[in-house]
Design an enzyme around this catalytic site. Structure first.
Site, PDB file in Angstrom:
ATOM      1  N   ASP A  14      -0.816  -5.027   2.961  1.00 35.92           N
ATOM      2  CA  ASP A  14      -1.270  -3.789   3.603  1.00 35.92           C
ATOM      3  C   ASP A  14      -0.588  -3.742   4.978  1.00 35.92           C
ATOM      4  OD1 ASP A  14      -2.465  -1.564   4.590  1.00 35.92           O
ATOM      5  OD2 ASP A  14      -4.474  -2.077   3.896  1.00 35.92           O
ATOM      6  N   THR A  59      -6.010   2.029   9.076  1.00 35.81           N
ATOM      7  CA  THR A  59      -5.099   3.082   9.565  1.00 35.81           C
ATOM      8  C   THR A  59      -5.817   4.069  10.487  1.00 35.81           C
ATOM      9  OG1 THR A  59      -3.693   2.901   7.627  1.00 35.81           O
ATOM     10  CG2 THR A  59      -3.575   4.975   8.797  1.00 35.81           C
ATOM     11  N   ILE A  86      -0.666  -1.583   7.421  1.00 40.10           N
ATOM     12  CA  ILE A  86      -1.696  -1.352   8.458  1.00 40.10           C
ATOM     13  C   ILE A  86      -3.018  -1.201   7.704  1.00 40.10           C
ATOM     14  CG2 ILE A  86      -2.593   0.012  10.383  1.00 40.10           C
ATOM     15  CD1 ILE A  86       0.100   1.280  10.783  1.00 40.10           C
ATOM     16  N   ASP A  87      -3.864  -2.207   7.798  1.00 40.77           N
ATOM     17  CA  ASP A  87      -5.225  -2.069   7.282  1.00 40.77           C
ATOM     18  C   ASP A  87      -6.064  -1.567   8.454  1.00 40.77           C
ATOM     19  OD1 ASP A  87      -7.604  -2.462   5.656  1.00 40.77           O
ATOM     20  OD2 ASP A  87      -8.003  -4.143   7.006  1.00 40.77           O
ATOM     21  N   ASP A  99      -6.195  -4.451   0.382  1.00 34.80           N
ATOM     22  CA  ASP A  99      -7.231  -4.542   1.426  1.00 34.80           C
ATOM     23  C   ASP A  99      -7.906  -5.922   1.412  1.00 34.80           C
ATOM     24  OD1 ASP A  99      -7.136  -1.748   2.278  1.00 34.80           O
ATOM     25  OD2 ASP A  99      -8.172  -1.236   0.425  1.00 34.80           O
ATOM     26  N   GLU A 129       0.825  -1.213   0.000  1.00 41.25           N
ATOM     27  CA  GLU A 129       0.000   0.000   0.000  1.00 41.25           C
ATOM     28  C   GLU A 129       0.859   1.262   0.000  1.00 41.25           C
ATOM     29  OE1 GLU A 129      -2.901   0.668   3.153  1.00 41.25           O
ATOM     30  OE2 GLU A 129      -3.683   2.363   2.030  1.00 41.25           O
TER      31      GLU A 129
END
Ligand code: IPD
Length: 265
Positions: free
Chosen positions: A94, A99, A96-97, A221, A78
Site C-alpha cells: 500500500d 490516503t 499510502i495507507d 491494508d 493498491e
C-alpha cells in the site's frame, strides 16, 4: 528462470527482504513528505475513496526499487502494480495507507510493504514518517518498533479495552458499522478511529491499542500490519476465526481476541 522457494526461507533471506523493504519505505517516505503544492485528486471505489498523484508516484518508486533488486518476485499494489511471481515470493504494497489523512495533512498515514510466500506473510514493514515510527517483523523473528522489540497487551477485559476501528468507503455499509460500534461503545474504555489500518494493527502490536477490528480491508491494508501484530503475540483473524480477509479483520491479544470475535458475530 529462478527456482520457486520451498520450505521455510533462511534467516538471511528474511533479513535481506526486510532490509530492502525498510530502505524502500524510507525512500517512499521522503518522496511523500515532500508534499507538492497541489494534490490532484480523483475518486476510486466510491465518492469518498480518493487517490492522488502521490499514491501513484509512491507505488511506482516501490515497484521499481523492489523489482530492480528482485526481478523474479511478484507484486500486488493498491494502485494497480501487478506482477506474477516466478520466485514464489510476492510483495503486497500500500503506497499510502491512510490516503485521507495524507490528503488532509493529518498524521499516521504510512507506507505498508509486505512480502509473502506460499505459507503466508514473510516480512512486513509499516513506516509512518509523521509519527516517526518504523514497525517491522519477519516470520518467526519477532516484531520491532524503531529497532526495539514490541509485544501486544494480553488478557485485557473488554470493559478496559481501548479499541481501534475504521469505516468503509461503501457509505451504506457505514450504517451497519455504527450499529456494532454503538453496541460496543458503552462497554469498552473507548474507541479510536485513527485513519490508517496498517498503523492501527501496529498499535495493537505495540500495546497502544488493546484491539482493532474493521470490515472491508484489502490485502495491502493488512498484509504488513497483520504480520507485525502476530509477531508481537496478537491473534489476527477474520470474522469466524479464519485468516483476516475483506469481510473482517480482528486483531487483539490472547484473552480479548475471542471476546471480540463473539461481540462482532
Ligand atoms: C484505508 C485506511 C483506513 C481504513 C480503510 C482503508 P487507504 O486505506 O487504512 O483507515 O479505514 O478501510 O481502505 O485507502 O487509505 O489505503
Amino acid at each position: 528462470m529462478a527456482a520457486v522457494t520451498t520450505g521455510e526461507p533462511t534467516t538471511e533471506l528474511k533479513t535481506e527482504l526486510l532490509q530492502l523493504a525498510k530502505d524502500t519505505a524510507l525512500k517512499a517516505g521522503k518522496l511523500l513528505t515532500n508534499r507538492p503544492g497541489t494534490l490532484e485528486i480523483t475518486s476510486k471505489s466510491s465518492s469518498v475513496d480518493f487517490v492522488t498523484q502521490m499514491d501513484r508516484a509512491s507505488e511506482e518508486l516501490i515497484f521499481s526499487e523492489i523489482l530492480y533488486a528482485r526481478p523474479n518476485d511478484g507484486f500486488v499494489g493498491e494502485e494497480g502494480g501487478d506482477r506474477v511471481s516466478v520466485s514464489g515470493i510476492t510483495w503486497v504494497v500500500d503506497p499510502i495507507d491512510g490516503t485521507t489523512n495524507y490528503l488532509m495533512d493529518l498524521p499516521g498515514w504510512n507506507i505498508s510493504i509486505a512480502a509473502k510466500d506460499s505459507t503466508g506473510g514473510l516480512i512486513g514493514v509499516v513506516y509512518s514518517p509523521t509519527i516517526d515510527r518504523m514497525f517491522t517483523a519477519a516470520r518467526g523473528m519477532g516484531a520491532y518498533l524503531n529497532g526495539r522489540p514490541i509485544s501486544c497487551n494480553k488478557n485485557v477485559e473488554l470493559k478496559n479495552a481501548l479499541l481501534g476501528t475504521g469505516f468503509s468507503y461503501e457509505l451504506d455499509k457505514r450504517r451497519e458499522q455504527v450499529t456494532l460500534l454503538s453496541s460496543l461503545i458503552a462497554r469498552v474504555r473507548d474507541i479510536r478511529r485513527c485513519g490508517a489500518a496498517a498503523v492501527d494493527l501496529c498499535y495493537v502490536a505495540m500495546g497502544a491499542l488493546d484491539g482493532y477490528y474493521e470490515y472491508g480491508l484489502n490485502e495491502w491494508d493488512y498484509a504488513a500490519g497483520g504480520l507485525i501484530a502476530r509477531e508481537a503475540g496478537a491473534i489476527v483473524s477474520g470474522r469466524h476465526g479464519g485468516p483476516e480477509c475483506k469481510e473482517m479483520t480482528i486483531a487483539a491479544g490472547p484473552g480479548l481476541h475471542d471476546v471480540l470475535v463473539g461481540e462482532i458475530n
